[in-house]
Design a protein around this motif. Sequence first.
Motif, PDB file in Angstrom:
ATOM      1  N   LEU A  55       0.838  -1.197   0.000  1.00 43.23           N
ATOM      2  CA  LEU A  55       0.000   0.000   0.000  1.00 43.23           C
ATOM      3  C   LEU A  55       0.877   1.251   0.000  1.00 43.23           C
ATOM      4  O   LEU A  55       0.624   2.191  -0.758  1.00 43.23           O
ATOM      5  N   LEU A  56       1.888   1.277   0.837  1.00 46.59           N
ATOM      6  CA  LEU A  56       2.777   2.439   0.898  1.00 46.59           C
ATOM      7  C   LEU A  56       3.425   2.683  -0.464  1.00 46.59           C
ATOM      8  O   LEU A  56       3.485   3.817  -0.938  1.00 46.59           O
ATOM      9  N   GLU A  57       3.858   1.616  -1.104  1.00 45.85           N
ATOM     10  CA  GLU A  57       4.434   1.717  -2.456  1.00 45.85           C
ATOM     11  C   GLU A  57       3.423   2.329  -3.427  1.00 45.85           C
ATOM     12  O   GLU A  57       3.749   3.233  -4.197  1.00 45.85           O
ATOM     13  N   GLY A  58       2.171   1.855  -3.378  1.00 47.17           N
ATOM     14  CA  GLY A  58       1.123   2.359  -4.264  1.00 47.17           C
ATOM     15  C   GLY A  58       0.759   3.801  -3.978  1.00 47.17           C
ATOM     16  O   GLY A  58       0.486   4.580  -4.902  1.00 47.17           O
ATOM     17  N   LEU A  59       0.740   4.173  -2.699  1.00 47.79           N
ATOM     18  CA  LEU A  59       0.431   5.563  -2.343  1.00 47.79           C
ATOM     19  C   LEU A  59       1.511   6.502  -2.871  1.00 47.79           C
ATOM     20  O   LEU A  59       1.208   7.576  -3.406  1.00 47.79           O
ATOM     21  N   GLN A  60       2.752   6.108  -2.725  1.00 52.09           N
ATOM     22  CA  GLN A  60       3.846   6.946  -3.213  1.00 52.09           C
ATOM     23  C   GLN A  60       3.778   7.107  -4.726  1.00 52.09           C
ATOM     24  O   GLN A  60       3.993   8.206  -5.247  1.00 52.09           O
ATOM     25  N   LYS A  61       3.397   6.037  -5.441  1.00 56.28           N
ATOM     26  CA  LYS A  61       3.226   6.136  -6.899  1.00 56.28           C
ATOM     27  C   LYS A  61       2.070   7.073  -7.246  1.00 56.28           C
ATOM     28  O   LYS A  61       2.083   7.710  -8.298  1.00 56.28           O
ATOM     29  N   ALA A  62       1.057   7.157  -6.351  1.00 59.17           N
ATOM     30  CA  ALA A  62      -0.098   8.042  -6.568  1.00 59.17           C
ATOM     31  C   ALA A  62       0.184   9.461  -6.083  1.00 59.17           C
ATOM     32  O   ALA A  62      -0.701  10.315  -6.113  1.00 59.17           O
ATOM     33  N   GLY A  63       1.400   9.716  -5.605  1.00 54.99           N
ATOM     34  CA  GLY A  63       1.772  11.051  -5.167  1.00 54.99           C
ATOM     35  C   GLY A  63       1.330  11.407  -3.758  1.00 54.99           C
ATOM     36  O   GLY A  63       1.252  12.578  -3.415  1.00 54.99           O
ATOM     37  N   VAL A  64       1.036  10.399  -2.951  1.00 57.89           N
ATOM     38  CA  VAL A  64       0.606  10.642  -1.572  1.00 57.89           C
ATOM     39  C   VAL A  64       1.621  10.012  -0.627  1.00 57.89           C
ATOM     40  O   VAL A  64       1.954   8.834  -0.752  1.00 57.89           O
ATOM     41  N   ASN A  65       2.106  10.809   0.311  1.00 58.98           N
ATOM     42  CA  ASN A  65       3.050  10.316   1.315  1.00 58.98           C
ATOM     43  C   ASN A  65       2.450  10.549   2.691  1.00 58.98           C
ATOM     44  O   ASN A  65       2.405  11.692   3.153  1.00 58.98           O
ATOM     45  N   PRO A  66       1.985   9.494   3.342  1.00 53.05           N
ATOM     46  CA  PRO A  66       1.417   9.670   4.684  1.00 53.05           C
ATOM     47  C   PRO A  66       2.447  10.287   5.632  1.00 53.05           C
ATOM     48  O   PRO A  66       3.640   9.991   5.537  1.00 53.05           O
ATOM     49  N   SER A  67       1.973  11.138   6.531  1.00 53.61           N
ATOM     50  CA  SER A  67       2.890  11.718   7.525  1.00 53.61           C
ATOM     51  C   SER A  67       3.376  10.644   8.488  1.00 53.61           C
ATOM     52  O   SER A  67       4.469  10.737   9.038  1.00 53.61           O
ATOM     53  N   LEU A  68       2.552   9.613   8.660  1.00 54.90           N
ATOM     54  CA  LEU A  68       2.897   8.495   9.529  1.00 54.90           C
ATOM     55  C   LEU A  68       2.296   7.235   8.920  1.00 54.90           C
ATOM     56  O   LEU A  68       1.096   7.188   8.657  1.00 54.90           O
ATOM     57  N   TYR A  69       3.120   6.246   8.652  1.00 56.99           N
ATOM     58  CA  TYR A  69       2.652   4.969   8.104  1.00 56.99           C
ATOM     59  C   TYR A  69       2.998   3.892   9.116  1.00 56.99           C
ATOM     60  O   TYR A  69       4.163   3.688   9.453  1.00 56.99           O
ATOM     61  N   LEU A  70       1.960   3.214   9.628  1.00 58.82           N
ATOM     62  CA  LEU A  70       2.107   2.224  10.691  1.00 58.82           C
ATOM     63  C   LEU A  70       1.639   0.859  10.188  1.00 58.82           C
ATOM     64  O   LEU A  70       0.450   0.540  10.234  1.00 58.82           O
ATOM     65  N   PRO A  71       2.553   0.040   9.679  1.00 59.96           N
ATOM     66  CA  PRO A  71       2.142  -1.280   9.206  1.00 59.96           C
ATOM     67  C   PRO A  71       1.961  -2.245  10.372  1.00 59.96           C
ATOM     68  O   PRO A  71       2.627  -2.139  11.397  1.00 59.96           O
ATOM     69  N   TYR A  72       1.025  -3.171  10.188  1.00 65.63           N
ATOM     70  CA  TYR A  72       0.862  -4.279  11.130  1.00 65.63           C
ATOM     71  C   TYR A  72       0.557  -5.530  10.323  1.00 65.63           C
ATOM     72  O   TYR A  72      -0.291  -5.519   9.422  1.00 65.63           O
ATOM     73  N   ASP A  73       1.237  -6.598  10.644  1.00 64.45           N
ATOM     74  CA  ASP A  73       0.939  -7.902  10.069  1.00 64.45           C
ATOM     75  C   ASP A  73       1.609  -8.940  10.957  1.00 64.45           C
ATOM     76  O   ASP A  73       2.819  -8.864  11.175  1.00 64.45           O
ATOM     77  N   PRO A  74       0.849  -9.914  11.477  1.00 64.88           N
ATOM     78  CA  PRO A  74       1.460 -10.906  12.359  1.00 64.88           C
ATOM     79  C   PRO A  74       2.544 -11.731  11.675  1.00 64.88           C
ATOM     80  O   PRO A  74       3.414 -12.286  12.339  1.00 64.88           O
ATOM     81  N   VAL A  75       2.525 -11.798  10.345  1.00 61.28           N
ATOM     82  CA  VAL A  75       3.560 -12.521   9.604  1.00 61.28           C
ATOM     83  C   VAL A  75       4.909 -11.799   9.720  1.00 61.28           C
ATOM     84  O   VAL A  75       5.955 -12.412   9.614  1.00 61.28           O
TER      85      VAL A  75
END
Length: 179
Positions: A55-75
């Motif tokens: 998602l972060l990769e896709g957002l950056q391609k769309a020109g959006v950079n979240p001020s804070l990106y907090l990933p969670y995944d138990p894997v």
Amino acid sequence: MLDTITNDYLQQQRRLHQNPNYGLASLSFAPIFADVMRQTGCSSVSDYGAGKKRLLEGLQKAGVNPSLYLPYDPVFPEYGEPQSADLVCCIDVLEHIEPELIDNVILELSNITTKLGFFSIHMGPAGKTLEDGRNAHLIQKPSSWWLKKFINYFEILHLQTHQMMGNGIWILVTRKENI
């Protein structure tokens, strides 16, 4: 802390995530999610079930950079625990949750949603199977079933059907305050 995944299923998911083509849905949803971010002014994102952080990769391609990106995944334990953010997303994850734990996961999503939630759900079978022979989409239910789950914790602001990678929905929600 709520149980949201069994150890056996976690191990199966770890093996599935070794496939570079597993977990690509966020790339398809990133442009929609970027529009939601622009329209709502939300800049912090909690990505529940982040996988490889596509998602972060896709957002950056769309020109959006979240001020804070907090990933969670138990894997990926290095991401840490689920964290609160203005905008919580859960993209192509909920249908993969073990049915007996789905209510715990939705409650956890509610607990970390401070402003809005964006959840996409595929409602049919996946193209992949688990090593035990089950379809990778453990929950294949219609939107009415999902909405009954969500309305216990959320107000539904928008519901949209889609045909990305099959029949599905995405919803934009806000957390109910008195639960």
